[in-house]
Scaffold this motif. Structure first.
Motif: not given
Length: 142
Positions: A102-108
């Motif tokens: 639900a809370n994917l930090a795509e850049k990281k």
């Protein structure tokens, strides 16, 4: 200083082998029934793909902790083209990194994949010596 790995592989009969690992674990290697085996173990070339995904996956999972990333599920799909001529080898490999949450930090997460691919995964570097690699990152938001 370099590290040496010693693997012992024992013939079990027909086309089956047992191979150990420096970790103390063993695995069975065999080929398909249509090729003369019993299909009772892992196939050598496919095992290479598992090693590739496992090596990179370990890197990425380690970075989850360091970067404090929330990931509900993570899997890697590895699709490889085997040449027609002998000796048959993988000439093209697609590696897909799938992240679910639900809370994917795509850049990281992409940075974690990039670090594995470019810096940390030794198996990836080995594959670069003989295969064209295509990397895909897929985010599945819940």
């Amino acid at each position: 200083m370099s590290t040496t790995n010693h693997i012992s592989t024992k013939w079990l009969g027909n086309m089956s082998f047992e191979s150990n690992n420096p970790s103390g674990h063993s695995l069975k290697i065999d080929i398909a029934k249509e090729d003369g085996g019993d299909s009772s173990g892992l196939r050598p070339k496919a095992l290479m793909l598992s090693s590739l995904a496992g090596c990179s996956g370990l890197d990425v999972a380690a970075m989850f902790k360091k970067m404090k990333l929330e990931v509900d599920e993570f899997h890697i799909e590895t699709i490889a083209n085997l040449t027609d001529e002998h000796p048959r080898f993988y000439d093209k490999v697609v590696i897909e990194y799938h992240f679910h949450g639900a809370n994917l930090a795509e850049k990281k997460l992409q940075r974690a994949v990039d670090l594995s691919i470019e810096k940390y995964c030794g198996v990836m570097e080995m594959f670069r010596q003989f295969a064209e690699l295509e990397i895909k990152t897929v985010f599945h938001k819940k």
